[in-house]
Design a protein around this motif. Structure first.
Motif, mmCIF file in Angstrom:
data_model
loop_
_atom_site.group_PDB
_atom_site.id
_atom_site.type_symbol
_atom_site.label_atom_id
_atom_site.label_comp_id
_atom_site.label_asym_id
_atom_site.label_seq_id
_atom_site.Cartn_x
_atom_site.Cartn_y
_atom_site.Cartn_z
ATOM 1 N N SER A 1 0.865 -1.290 0.046
ATOM 2 C CA SER A 1 0.088 -0.023 -0.188
ATOM 3 C C SER A 1 0.966 1.104 0.002
ATOM 4 O O SER A 1 2.033 1.072 0.151
ATOM 5 C CB SER A 1 -0.863 -0.053 1.212
ATOM 6 O OG SER A 1 -0.063 0.223 2.387
ATOM 7 N N PRO B 1 -1.443 4.551 5.214
ATOM 8 C CA PRO B 1 -2.789 4.007 4.705
ATOM 9 C C PRO B 1 -3.840 4.672 5.344
ATOM 10 O O PRO B 1 -4.922 4.829 4.912
ATOM 11 C CB PRO B 1 -2.593 2.321 5.645
ATOM 12 C CG PRO B 1 -1.129 2.226 5.788
ATOM 13 C CD PRO B 1 -0.262 3.697 5.807
ATOM 14 N N ARG C 1 2.487 2.949 6.729
ATOM 15 C CA ARG C 1 2.432 1.541 6.617
ATOM 16 C C ARG C 1 3.229 0.557 7.637
ATOM 17 O O ARG C 1 4.453 0.976 8.035
ATOM 18 C CB ARG C 1 2.960 1.325 5.221
ATOM 19 C CG ARG C 1 2.952 0.212 4.647
ATOM 20 C CD ARG C 1 3.478 -0.019 2.821
ATOM 21 N NE ARG C 1 4.779 0.338 3.194
ATOM 22 C CZ ARG C 1 5.323 1.157 2.230
ATOM 23 N NH1 ARG C 1 4.468 1.918 1.470
ATOM 24 N NH2 ARG C 1 6.887 1.740 2.307
ATOM 25 N N LEU D 1 -7.590 7.473 3.168
ATOM 26 C CA LEU D 1 -6.997 6.284 2.900
ATOM 27 C C LEU D 1 -5.972 6.126 1.910
ATOM 28 O O LEU D 1 -6.031 6.858 0.760
ATOM 29 C CB LEU D 1 -7.834 5.125 2.406
ATOM 30 C CG LEU D 1 -9.214 4.625 3.652
ATOM 31 C CD1 LEU D 1 -10.123 3.832 2.904
ATOM 32 C CD2 LEU D 1 -8.420 4.524 4.816
ATOM 33 N N ASN E 1 -3.837 2.274 -2.692
ATOM 34 C CA ASN E 1 -3.965 0.789 -2.967
ATOM 35 C C ASN E 1 -4.166 -0.116 -1.598
ATOM 36 O O ASN E 1 -3.765 -1.262 -1.326
ATOM 37 C CB ASN E 1 -2.764 0.228 -3.401
ATOM 38 C CG ASN E 1 -2.888 -1.306 -4.119
ATOM 39 O OD1 ASN E 1 -3.824 -1.538 -4.502
ATOM 40 N ND2 ASN E 1 -1.649 -2.092 -3.693
ATOM 41 N N VAL E 2 -4.933 0.784 -0.822
ATOM 42 C CA VAL E 2 -5.216 0.109 0.758
ATOM 43 C C VAL E 2 -6.594 -0.891 0.316
ATOM 44 O O VAL E 2 -7.419 -0.432 -0.134
ATOM 45 C CB VAL E 2 -5.700 1.200 1.703
ATOM 46 C CG1 VAL E 2 -6.364 0.747 2.877
ATOM 47 C CG2 VAL E 2 -4.548 1.980 2.057
ATOM 48 N N LYS E 3 -6.169 -2.174 0.900
ATOM 49 C CA LYS E 3 -7.439 -3.037 0.923
ATOM 50 C C LYS E 3 -7.664 -3.524 2.148
ATOM 51 O O LYS E 3 -6.633 -3.927 3.241
ATOM 52 C CB LYS E 3 -6.785 -4.126 0.107
ATOM 53 C CG LYS E 3 -6.555 -3.903 -1.448
ATOM 54 C CD LYS E 3 -6.314 -5.305 -2.236
ATOM 55 C CE LYS E 3 -5.837 -4.767 -3.657
ATOM 56 N NZ LYS E 3 -6.999 -4.198 -4.558
ATOM 57 N N ILE E 4 -8.979 -3.202 2.684
ATOM 58 C CA ILE E 4 -9.243 -3.418 4.101
ATOM 59 C C ILE E 4 -9.845 -4.802 4.327
ATOM 60 O O ILE E 4 -10.591 -5.268 3.657
ATOM 61 C CB ILE E 4 -10.260 -2.273 4.570
ATOM 62 C CG1 ILE E 4 -9.598 -0.983 4.465
ATOM 63 C CG2 ILE E 4 -10.572 -2.541 6.119
ATOM 64 C CD1 ILE E 4 -10.540 0.292 4.839
ATOM 65 N N ASN F 1 -4.122 -5.511 2.846
ATOM 66 C CA ASN F 1 -2.864 -4.751 3.723
ATOM 67 C C ASN F 1 -3.352 -3.723 4.736
ATOM 68 O O ASN F 1 -2.561 -3.152 5.528
ATOM 69 C CB ASN F 1 -2.024 -3.976 2.493
ATOM 70 C CG ASN F 1 -2.810 -3.057 1.632
ATOM 71 O OD1 ASN F 1 -4.191 -2.846 2.203
ATOM 72 N ND2 ASN F 1 -2.717 -2.782 0.300
ATOM 73 N N LEU F 2 -4.733 -3.922 5.175
ATOM 74 C CA LEU F 2 -5.050 -3.167 6.384
ATOM 75 C C LEU F 2 -6.191 -3.781 6.937
ATOM 76 O O LEU F 2 -7.185 -4.084 6.615
ATOM 77 C CB LEU F 2 -5.385 -1.660 6.008
ATOM 78 C CG LEU F 2 -6.253 -0.840 7.179
ATOM 79 C CD1 LEU F 2 -4.963 -0.683 8.313
ATOM 80 C CD2 LEU F 2 -6.717 0.411 6.808
ATOM 81 N N GLY G 1 1.216 -6.338 6.839
ATOM 82 C CA GLY G 1 0.511 -5.041 6.623
ATOM 83 C C GLY G 1 0.534 -4.137 7.649
ATOM 84 O O GLY G 1 1.286 -4.388 8.506
ATOM 85 N N THR G 2 -0.666 -3.448 7.772
ATOM 86 C CA THR G 2 -0.987 -2.499 8.735
ATOM 87 C C THR G 2 -2.187 -3.230 9.591
ATOM 88 O O THR G 2 -3.147 -3.573 9.042
ATOM 89 C CB THR G 2 -1.207 -1.077 8.134
ATOM 90 O OG1 THR G 2 -0.013 -0.604 7.451
ATOM 91 C CG2 THR G 2 -1.501 0.125 9.406
#
Length: 654
Positions: A323, A327, A352, A385, A388-391, A464-465, A492-493
């Protein structure tokens, strides 16, 4: 206190408890432990009289009082918080009402010499004496102290209970139980709805003021601080350890190694015996020996070893897609519901790879801010956000959102895509859903099983989150350990909303504290945060008049580091001042102990007098007894506060 004698519980051919016996003594603090489904909650229900055993019995004196807090309960919404909590003293309120009614009746009557008139006087006298012995109407302060300890503010006291969430209403029920001071407290996961500060208050209450306590909890720090006896339920048997949980873990490992050796030796003996029988079964000269070995085999009491340690959850998150560097960026974020401000001016940046904790009292906005980040609710201010943050989101109610009509396998099969579908059985097995369990309907799963199933759904997609809102509720200790290890390795985060100190310890590197409508950032882990909070509370105490710490606030509040001037004292004068403060705190404790000892002797002397025919009819003696009991309660309360101050200050000096 009470005894468990040859207790057996069977469900449809399955034996949950098999002929178990033990004794619970007065003031015992016991942790019931065992893997999910071992029967911990069932045992509490049997003690509470809700469930009955198949065989055996629980023997306890008739006058023993029991307080039981289940994981789930039906709550009423007809009163205010204060009124509901005060129901613990309903018997005192009833006595006061009866005395008032009888006094009015006496005032209206003129038949002063009649037998009926004298009966009413006797009844008023008896009720008045009983009221004095119960502490009279001084319960209001105790109710308020308990509610505040469990996280309520004075502004909450007159609010109707239906304005509060289920977790807060469970706190009210817990307050009612604690206020009744039962002989035995049965608590099933009492910390699930408490924040860190309330848990610490409850620890102190149970350790210093409660009678016998039997509790089920997956909060390792909590049970370590409260209990000194651990009863493990395993394969229908119990193993009683007169130590706290941490020491039990060491002793259990040794016991398990012994069990494994004994099991392996027995298996070898069985194999050798069966081999002999098979080899010489049809040899006439060995017929007697073969029959002897067959009988020997039949008499062997087969050993079992709990397979808990073999049912490993090997939890590994997929590699996190890269990401942006930041983030989550928040600038002056605020959230209100009507006129009620939850928080405002929340400004922070999560980098991150950060692993951060959201902590604070329930209702201060932790889950609300998570929903803002998820864009589930509107807010004011700016929340951005990163690229490329994917929760991946695990909510408190995630387990409740599963479709109960589906099986465990179907639940995962419906969300799995691509190659992962070929590994569903392996994944389920790793989460202890192997074999026939994967065909169970979601509707029959326990809370812990549902949480694990919801966690599997979260694992199926690379993110990644990770945002986890109370992920450890209903997870057993082993599952929590493995989840914690996996989160440590996750690249990730992570944002964690949790009250579990042991789970957060060594996992997070930044803490965001929610309180007083603000979000405050604290660098460092949960241990450093709690240490800093103790210092802040100590500083507040110093500002109060007559406090022994008064005069030291400059050393704390003016220094660059919160620890400087306490643990990091650099001059002889500072160290001397610290020792002086500590001696004064310890003197307060000694004075309280002397007063308690004196009052206990006085009460014992009065009770000896009351046990005689002359003393039993002495009203002044009864009144004096009630006063001394009240003084003792106040002295015990003061001793608890003074001891806590000493412990806090000693920790700061380390």
């Amino acid at each position: 206190m009470f005894s468990v004698e040859s207790l057996t519980v069977e469900f449809g051919g399955f034996t949950l408890f098999d002929d178990i016996s033990f004794v619970v003594d007065k003031k015992d603090k016991i942790a019931l432990v065992g893997k999910n489904g071992a029967g911990k909650s069932t045992m509490l229900k049997i003690f509470a009289g809700i469930n009955a055993p198949t065989k055996g019995r629980v023997s306890m004196p008739k006058d023993v009082t029991i307080g039981y807090l289940p994981q789930q309960m039906v709550l009423t919404d007809e009163r205010t918080v204060l009124e509901e909590a005060s129901l613990s003293f309903e018997h005192i309120q009833q006595m006061e009402s009866d005395i008032e009614r009888l006094n009015l009746e006496l005032a209206e009557r003129t038949d002063y010499e009649s037998e009926e008139y004298h009966k009413i006087i006797d009844k008023v006298t008896t009720l008045s004496e009983q009221l004095l012995m119960e502490g009279g109407s001084n319960f209001q302060a105790e109710v308020e102290r308990t509610l505040i300890g469990l996280g309520f503010s004075r502004n909450d006291f007159n609010r109707p209970t239906n304005e509060f969430s289920g977790g807060w209403r469970m706190r009210i029920e817990l307050a009612k139980l604690l206020l009744k001071r039962p002989d035995i407290l049965l608590l099933d996961e009492p910390t699930n709805h408490l924040d860190i500060e309330s848990i610490q208050w409850l620890e102190n209450f149970l350790s210093t003021r409660a009678n016998a306590v039997i509790l089920v909890s997956h909060d390792r720090t909590f049970i370590d601080n409260v209990t000194q006896r651990t009863i493990e339920i395993s394969l229908g048997k119990i193993y009683d350890y007169r130590v706290n949980y941490s020491k039990y873990v060491v002793l259990r490992k040794e016991r398990r190694e012994q069990q494994l050796r004994a099991y392996e030796n027995q298996q070898k003996q069985i194999e050798d015996t069966e081999a002999f029988i098979e080899r010489f079964r049809y040899k006439a000269t060995k017929a007697v020996q073969v029959q002897s070995r067959i009988k020997q085999l039949e008499k062997i009491d087969r050993l079992e070893v709990d397979d808990e340690d073999n049912a490993m959850i090997r939890l590994k998150f997929p590699p996190a897609p890269r990401s942006g560097s930041y983030p989550v960026i928040a600038e002056n974020v605020a959230k209100s519901y009507g006129n009620h401000l939850v928080f405002e001016k929340a400004t922070f940046t999560i980098n991150r790879g950060d692993k951060v904790a959201f902590v604070g009292k329930n209702g201060e906005g932790k889950s609300t801010l998570v929903k803002c980040i998820m864009e589930q609710i509107p807010y004011t201010g700016k929340l951005q956000l990163g690229h490329n943050v994917k929760i991946g989101y695990f909510a408190q109610n995630q387990a409740d959102m599963l479709d109960e009509k589906l099986t465990v396998f179907e639940t995962i099969d419906y969300v799995a895509t691509g190659d992962i579908r070929t590994k569903i059985r392996d994944i389920l097995g790793a989460f202890m859903f192997g074999g026939e369990v994967s065909d169970k309907k979601v509707a029959v799963l326990s809370g812990g099983e549902r949480s694990r199933l919801a966690m599997i759904k979260l694992l199926l997609e690379p993110v990644n989150l990770l945002i986890l809102d109370e992920p450890t509720n209903h997870l057993d200790m082993r599952s929590k350990d493995i989840l914690k290890d996996a989160l440590k390795e996750f690249d990730g985060t992570v944002i964690l909303v949790s009250h579990d100190r042991e789970f957060l310890s060594g996992l997070v590197d930044k803490v965001y504290e929610f309180g007083n409508q603000r979000v405050k950032e604290h660098l460092g882990g949960i241990s450093e945060f709690l240490e800093r909070k103790k210092i802040e509370r100590l500083s507040e105490l110093e500002k109060q008049p007559l406090n022994p710490l008064k005069g030291t606030s400059e050393n704390i509040s003016d220094s660059k580091s919160p620890l400087q001037g306490i643990g990091g004292a650099s001059s002889y004068a500072e160290r001397k001042e610290q020792q002086k403060i500590l001696r004064k705190l310890e003197k307060n404790v000694s004075e309280c102990e002397e007063k308690i000892e004196k009052l206990e002797l006085e009460i014992k002397s009065i009770e000896q007098q009351l046990s005689t025919p002359e003393g039993a009819s002495n009203v002044d003696l009864l009144i004096e007894h009630g006063k001394k009991k009240e003084e003792l309660d106040n002295a015990m309360e003061k001793w608890t506060e003074c001891t806590s101050e000493v412990n806090n200050y000693e920790m700061l000096l380390k």
